[in-house]
Design a protein around this motif. Structure first.
Motif, mmCIF file in Angstrom:
data_model
loop_
_atom_site.group_PDB
_atom_site.id
_atom_site.type_symbol
_atom_site.label_atom_id
_atom_site.label_comp_id
_atom_site.label_asym_id
_atom_site.label_seq_id
_atom_site.Cartn_x
_atom_site.Cartn_y
_atom_site.Cartn_z
ATOM 1 N N GLU A 27 0.539 -1.743 -0.301
ATOM 2 C CA GLU A 27 0.020 -0.069 -0.097
ATOM 3 C C GLU A 27 1.002 1.489 0.271
ATOM 4 O O GLU A 27 1.525 1.655 0.638
ATOM 5 C CB GLU A 27 -1.206 -0.004 1.707
ATOM 6 C CG GLU A 27 -1.863 -1.094 1.454
ATOM 7 C CD GLU A 27 -2.988 -0.517 2.698
ATOM 8 O OE1 GLU A 27 -3.486 -0.063 2.907
ATOM 9 O OE2 GLU A 27 -2.094 -2.253 3.284
ATOM 10 N N ALA A 28 0.708 1.893 -1.139
ATOM 11 C CA ALA A 28 1.827 3.397 -0.593
ATOM 12 C C ALA A 28 1.938 3.823 0.614
ATOM 13 O O ALA A 28 3.069 4.106 0.775
ATOM 14 C CB ALA A 28 0.990 4.269 -2.001
ATOM 15 N N MET A 29 0.976 4.539 1.142
ATOM 16 C CA MET A 29 0.936 5.032 2.308
ATOM 17 C C MET A 29 1.990 4.163 3.339
ATOM 18 O O MET A 29 2.457 4.993 4.001
ATOM 19 C CB MET A 29 -0.408 5.657 3.445
ATOM 20 C CG MET A 29 -0.534 6.524 2.375
ATOM 21 S SD MET A 29 1.077 8.067 1.815
ATOM 22 C CE MET A 29 0.509 8.604 -0.218
ATOM 23 N N VAL A 30 1.686 3.219 3.751
ATOM 24 C CA VAL A 30 2.019 2.198 3.982
ATOM 25 C C VAL A 30 4.256 1.943 4.042
ATOM 26 O O VAL A 30 4.548 2.064 5.026
ATOM 27 C CB VAL A 30 1.989 0.836 4.225
ATOM 28 C CG1 VAL A 30 2.396 -0.486 5.061
ATOM 29 C CG2 VAL A 30 0.294 0.896 4.746
ATOM 30 N N MET A 31 3.739 2.167 2.811
ATOM 31 C CA MET A 31 5.361 1.932 2.743
ATOM 32 C C MET A 31 5.951 3.494 2.017
ATOM 33 O O MET A 31 7.256 3.024 2.305
ATOM 34 C CB MET A 31 5.105 2.067 0.403
ATOM 35 C CG MET A 31 5.078 0.345 1.051
ATOM 36 S SD MET A 31 5.593 -1.364 1.396
ATOM 37 C CE MET A 31 7.414 -1.258 1.054
ATOM 38 N N LYS A 61 10.532 6.150 4.998
ATOM 39 C CA LYS A 61 10.847 7.041 5.265
ATOM 40 C C LYS A 61 10.868 8.123 3.837
ATOM 41 O O LYS A 61 11.738 9.024 3.865
ATOM 42 C CB LYS A 61 12.464 7.077 6.304
ATOM 43 C CG LYS A 61 11.606 6.063 7.367
ATOM 44 C CD LYS A 61 13.142 6.252 8.619
ATOM 45 C CE LYS A 61 13.051 5.515 10.031
ATOM 46 N NZ LYS A 61 12.794 3.901 9.846
ATOM 47 N N VAL A 62 9.738 7.488 3.346
ATOM 48 C CA VAL A 62 10.053 8.904 2.640
ATOM 49 C C VAL A 62 9.573 10.665 3.006
ATOM 50 O O VAL A 62 8.784 10.504 3.719
ATOM 51 C CB VAL A 62 8.332 8.695 1.342
ATOM 52 C CG1 VAL A 62 8.387 9.272 0.142
ATOM 53 C CG2 VAL A 62 9.295 7.321 0.758
ATOM 54 N N ASP A 63 9.989 12.032 2.397
ATOM 55 C CA ASP A 63 10.196 12.709 2.717
ATOM 56 C C ASP A 63 9.035 12.860 3.462
ATOM 57 O O ASP A 63 8.171 12.663 1.826
ATOM 58 C CB ASP A 63 11.522 13.757 2.435
ATOM 59 C CG ASP A 63 10.632 13.557 0.916
ATOM 60 O OD1 ASP A 63 9.871 15.091 0.911
ATOM 61 O OD2 ASP A 63 11.129 12.923 -0.162
ATOM 62 N N ALA A 64 9.064 14.096 4.108
ATOM 63 C CA ALA A 64 7.248 14.844 4.235
ATOM 64 C C ALA A 64 6.445 15.433 2.741
ATOM 65 O O ALA A 64 4.908 14.985 2.689
ATOM 66 C CB ALA A 64 7.353 15.410 5.347
ATOM 67 N N GLY A 65 7.777 15.760 2.345
ATOM 68 C CA GLY A 65 6.890 16.810 0.840
ATOM 69 C C GLY A 65 6.086 15.693 -0.417
ATOM 70 O O GLY A 65 5.070 15.807 -0.445
ATOM 71 N N THR A 66 6.660 14.728 -0.535
ATOM 72 C CA THR A 66 7.015 13.363 -1.794
ATOM 73 C C THR A 66 5.559 12.629 -0.929
ATOM 74 O O THR A 66 4.418 12.673 -1.935
ATOM 75 C CB THR A 66 8.027 12.662 -2.206
ATOM 76 O OG1 THR A 66 9.089 13.089 -2.212
ATOM 77 C CG2 THR A 66 7.895 11.873 -3.141
ATOM 78 N N THR A 67 5.607 12.362 0.051
ATOM 79 C CA THR A 67 4.431 11.655 1.109
ATOM 80 C C THR A 67 3.291 12.267 0.832
ATOM 81 O O THR A 67 2.154 11.384 0.770
ATOM 82 C CB THR A 67 4.488 11.751 2.224
ATOM 83 O OG1 THR A 67 6.475 10.735 2.667
ATOM 84 C CG2 THR A 67 3.461 10.508 2.648
ATOM 85 N N SER A 68 3.604 13.924 0.984
ATOM 86 C CA SER A 68 2.041 14.662 0.459
ATOM 87 C C SER A 68 1.515 14.539 -0.759
ATOM 88 O O SER A 68 0.592 14.498 -1.022
ATOM 89 C CB SER A 68 2.070 15.731 1.332
ATOM 90 O OG SER A 68 2.983 16.768 0.981
ATOM 91 N N ASN A 69 2.155 15.003 -1.543
ATOM 92 C CA ASN A 69 2.336 14.498 -2.761
ATOM 93 C C ASN A 69 2.133 13.376 -3.582
ATOM 94 O O ASN A 69 0.597 13.811 -4.270
ATOM 95 C CB ASN A 69 3.270 14.478 -3.999
ATOM 96 C CG ASN A 69 3.756 16.231 -3.696
ATOM 97 O OD1 ASN A 69 3.058 17.328 -3.770
ATOM 98 N ND2 ASN A 69 5.558 16.680 -3.600
ATOM 99 N N LEU A 70 2.086 12.439 -2.685
ATOM 100 C CA LEU A 70 1.810 11.229 -3.170
ATOM 101 C C LEU A 70 0.175 11.205 -2.748
ATOM 102 O O LEU A 70 -0.410 10.625 -3.692
ATOM 103 C CB LEU A 70 1.915 9.452 -2.424
ATOM 104 C CG LEU A 70 4.236 9.137 -3.389
ATOM 105 C CD1 LEU A 70 5.009 8.665 -2.734
ATOM 106 C CD2 LEU A 70 3.566 9.045 -5.222
#
Ligand code: G3H
Length: 255
Positions: free
Chosen positions: A158-162, A167-176
């Motif tokens: 699952e995208a958010m779990v992964m 530890k994907v950075d916060a900016g990339t995570t919120s874009n995703l």
């Protein structure tokens, strides 16, 4: 009748197989989210599928994760694999050591009696570091070797779990999140329709390499992964799916 038929699993396999135009779907009973036994059976089924599809002297790419680790655990010494090589599909994605593709590739090789080659690249590469790594001759040589693979065994998350686990950075995570990322596989993030939204900056297999492969084997289960698995199936490069009953039921609900 087979135990599988009693559960209606053969029918589920065929529905998913025909809908997504896959070569084969294998479903094990249960839910890997809640049953460690089911997760083990998923690994066992994945190992059996892999052994059936390898031919002599080939390069087999594998991704990291707890599911491919189960596949590795269930492999055993195989004469048909003696001349083959296991390699990681892609470099550093921020996983803990036990779930890294390098670790899984070396375990698979040791279990089967095959050989392995590893890709040593740091996690969380910036664009500049990535570009300079791509100039390095030893890295380039192993990448060329990895791209010879015609078979890949990979997990689906699952995208958010992964993103959290790696530890994907916060900016990339919120874009995703905003873009509707649902799934992750081989360091790529996909939306519901199977469109690629993001590529983790590391080296190894590219999407065009995966598109050209003869045998793309996805191994993923658990009710929570149903939507993510469906997204990756919509991407359309999968040949074989090994999953469990709970994920399969979720997938069928989405059809
Ligand atoms: O790409 C997806 C992940 O490797 C899946 O990891 O098998 O531990 O859920 P997992």
């Amino acid at each position: 009748p087979l135990v599988k038929d009693l559960f209606g699993l053969t029918e589920l396999e065929e529905r998913i197989r025909s809908h997504f135009g896959l070569k084969q779907v294998v479903i094990v009973p249960g839910d890997s989210d809640t049953s460690p036994h089911t997760k083990k059976e998923l690994g066992r089924a994945g190992a059996a599928v892999l052994l059936k599809h390898v031919s002599q002297d080939e390069v087999i790419a594998v991704t990291g994760g707890s599911t491919t680790a189960e596949v590795a655990y269930h492999l055993s010494s195989s004469n048909s694999l003696k001349g083959s090589w296991f390699v990681p599909a892609r470099g550093g994605l921020g996983e803990s050591l036990e779930f890294q593709a390098n670790t899984i590739a070396s375990t698979m090789a040791k279990k089967t009696g095959a050989k392995y080659r590893l890709l040593h690249v740091p996690d969380h590469l910036g664009e500049e570091a990535y570009q300079s790594l791509m100039q390095d001759s030893t890295i380039l040589e192993i990448i060329q070797f990895i791209r010879k693979a015609r078979i890949v065994v990979h997990g689906i998350g699952e995208a958010m779990v992964m993103a959290r686990r790696r530890k994907v950075d916060a900016g990339t995570t919120s874009n995703l999140q905003q873009d509707g990322a649902l799934a992750e596989a081989f360091g790529y993030y996909f939306d519901r329709g199977g469109k690629i939204l993001h590529k983790m900056p590391t080296v190894g297999l590219r999407i065009e390499d995966i598109q050209e492969m003869d045998c793309v084997i996805g191994v993923a289960g658990g009710k929570s992964k149903g939507e993510a698995i469906a997204s990756v199936l919509r991407f359309g490069q999968e040949d074989i799916l090994v999953t469990d009953e709970a994920a399969a039921i979720e997938i069928v609900h989405l059809l």
